[in-house]
Design a protein around this motif. Structure first.
Motif: not given
Lengths: 293, 270
Positions: A250-278
């Motif tokens: 995220v920090a790298r992204l932020y730096a690369a865009t020159g301080g513009a907020e990236p759109g729809n930013l999310e950090i997702i930790r896979p839930s048991l459900e994601d792991v299970y479906l995988g």
């Protein structure tokens, strides 16, 4: 092979129905006082496994040991130490909640207090209502109450919260946690992955009659599947990056865009459900490849 | 609690449930009473049964049908009630649930047989009260007749109960239970002298009926409730109580063995 601390031991369990292999070499242990969840899609072999352990079905091969006894030869004394909540059934229910629980309490040498159990499943208001007049979720709570009335050392719960509303499920979780605190060993099957994550110490994932993974809830799946994902959107469309260092990305992204907020930013930790479906998805893909080959 | 005490607790529970089910109360409990009333009224204008050549004497239709209806009640309370009840319990998950508890099979049997005994006693008492007070049927006053009644009744109801448990294995599902069991019971009632006068059936049909227990229960009950003069139209010209006891005892033992060795809480691996 059975450690004294093991309440359930299963080794290379197989079940054959004619030419159909329902279980193909399943092995696991459940320690005393542990809550173990068995996960898997419909028809994967969860119920076959649990019914073999409950003594309802005979296995075709392999070994099974439940509370020190082979479930194929479990007597009444053995049954008195078990609590069984089957998948929901359609009994006529011409008795009241209290009549049913008092009657079943009489089968066991050291039952719990009937009124306390009725209160624990939240049916005090309905104690004098005939079971057939209850809603589906309330009937299910009676099933759970009948499963615990005998003060079991080992409790089997086969999809216990099907038909519960969210509030009832949370109350049910509290009940299971209190049983756990008293030292009850629990084997649970469920379709609700959050339920397994909330309640169980360990889980096994069954697909196509095989145990494809087993471990602590936070260890299920390979390391990749558990790696957090960073998602965002820019003028080129959506992006996604798997990383063990999401803050860095995220920090790298932020730096690369020159301080513009990236759109729809999310950090997702896979839930048991994601792991299970995988896991299940990967298994299905391999199974299809094998069939084609 | 031991198996007997648990069985008695089951009997209380089962009896309570029985009377809460409207359909069993009607088709099993009240059925013989309804049939007795219908036959008594329908044939009341047709004159008496078993009259002298000059048309005098004989007994009323109600009096004539009492023994057959008691026998039918014994069959319904035992065979029809239990065969359907247990098949339904196997289909709806009741037996599976019980099979997962430390309830002994023998206690379950005691509960069922106890329920049959209690409901059937109530049924016979009601039947006799209605016969006596609604249709003015004179009941036997001789103690020996009542002694015969007691043993034929007890042997009959026990045989019916164990046969009901054994027959519950036959329906493939709870839903098909009544469709499978009721025709068996109904045919037996028609050929065994419940609705039709046994002595007027063709001999070959009488011989077929003689294989099954209902014919003997009805015959035993006729010996209690009908005048001695009716004995001469029986198959051998007498009540043949020894044979009644023998045939019922054979069916009782056969039913016990079948019930004990075929009963399973669930159909394994189905």
């Amino acid at each position: 092979m059975t450690s004294p601390e093991s309440h359930v031991t299963v080794r290379d369990l197989r079940k054959q129905y004619g030419s159909f292999t329902a279980l193909d070499g399943v092995s696991f242990d459940i320690e005393r006082g542990e809550t173990f969840a068995l996960l898997g899609p419909n028809g994967a072999g969860k119920s076959t496994t649990i019914e073999i352990l409950e003594g309802y079905r005979d296995r075709s091969a392999g070994e099974a040991n439940v509370l020190g006894v082979d479930p194929q030869h479990g007597g009444l004394g053995w049954k008195a130490r078990l609590g069984i909540v089957l998948q929901s059934s359609g009994e006529s229910g011409n008795v009241t909640v209290k009549e049913q629980l008092s009657h079943f309490a009489g089968f066991y040498p050291n039952p719990r207090d009937v009124d306390e159990v009725i209160a624990a499943v939240g049916l005090t208001e309905k104690a004098k209502t005939r079971i057939k007049s209850l809603s589906g979720g309330q009937r299910r709570r009676v099933d759970v109450a009948l499963g615990v009335i005998g003060r079991p050392e080992l409790l089997f719960l086969d999809e216990p919260t099907t038909g519960f509303d969210p509030e009832a499920r949370r109350e049910f979780w509290e009940l299971i946690r209190s049983l756990k605190r008293e030292g009850t060993t629990i084997l649970l099957t469920t379709h609700y992955l959050d339920e397994a994550a909330q309640l169980s110490d360990r889980a096994g994932v069954i697909a196509g009659g095989r145990l494809i993974d087993i471990g602590r809830i936070d260890e299920i799946g390979d390391a990749d599947a558990r790696t957090p994902v960073v998602r965002w959107r820019d003028q080129n469309g959506p992006h996604e990056e798997r990383t063990t260092e999401p803050a860095g990305v995220v920090a790298r992204l932020y730096a690369a865009t020159g301080g513009a907020e990236p759109g729809n930013l999310e950090i997702i930790r896979p839930s048991l459900e994601d792991v299970y479906l995988g896991l299940v998805g990967a298994h299905d893909a391999t199974a299809t490849k094998k069939e084609l080959a | 609690m031991n198996a007997i005490a648990l069985g008695l607790s089951r009997a209380r529970y089962e009896t309570r449930v029985y009377f809460r089910q409207g359909d069993t109360v009607f088709f099993t409990f009240l059925f013989p009473i309804v049939m007795l009333s219908i036959f008594s009224v329908a044939f009341s204008a047709a004159g008496n049964f078993g009259t002298n050549p000059d048309g005098s004497g004989g007994i009323t239709a109600a009096a004539f049908y009492v023994p057959g209806m008691i026998a039918a009640g014994i069959l319904l309370s035992g065979v029809q009630n239990l065969a359907v009840d247990i098949a339904v319990e196997r289909g709806d998950g009741t037996l599976k649930r019980l099979g997962g508890t430390p309830l002994p099979v023998v206690s379950y049997f005691i509960g069922k047989i106890g329920q049959v005994l209690i409901t059937s006693l109530a049924q016979v008492a009601l039947l006799l009260l209605i016969a006596r007070f609604a249709f003015n049927v004179a009941l036997p006053t001789d103690g020996g007749k009542w002694l015969t009644f007691v043993w034929v009744y007890l042997l009959g109801i026990m045989t019916s109960a164990v046969l009901g448990i054994a027959l519950s294995r036959i329906p493939r599902s709870g839903k098909s239970a009544t469709a499978v069991i009721i025709p068996i019971v109904l045919v037996l009632q028609f050929i065994s002298g419940v609705y039709l006068q046994f002595s007027q059936l063709p001999t070959w049909l009488q011989n077929v009926a003689s294989v099954f227990p209902l014919k003997w229960m009805a015959q035993g009950m006729r010996s209690v409730f009908l005048p001695e003069s009716f004995a001469r139209v029986e198959q051998n010209g007498s009540w043949d109580l020894g044979l009644v006891a023998l045939v019922l005892a054979i069916w009782l033992v056969a039913g016990l063995v079948a019930a004990r060795f075929t009963f399973r809480w669930i159909r394994k691996d189905s």
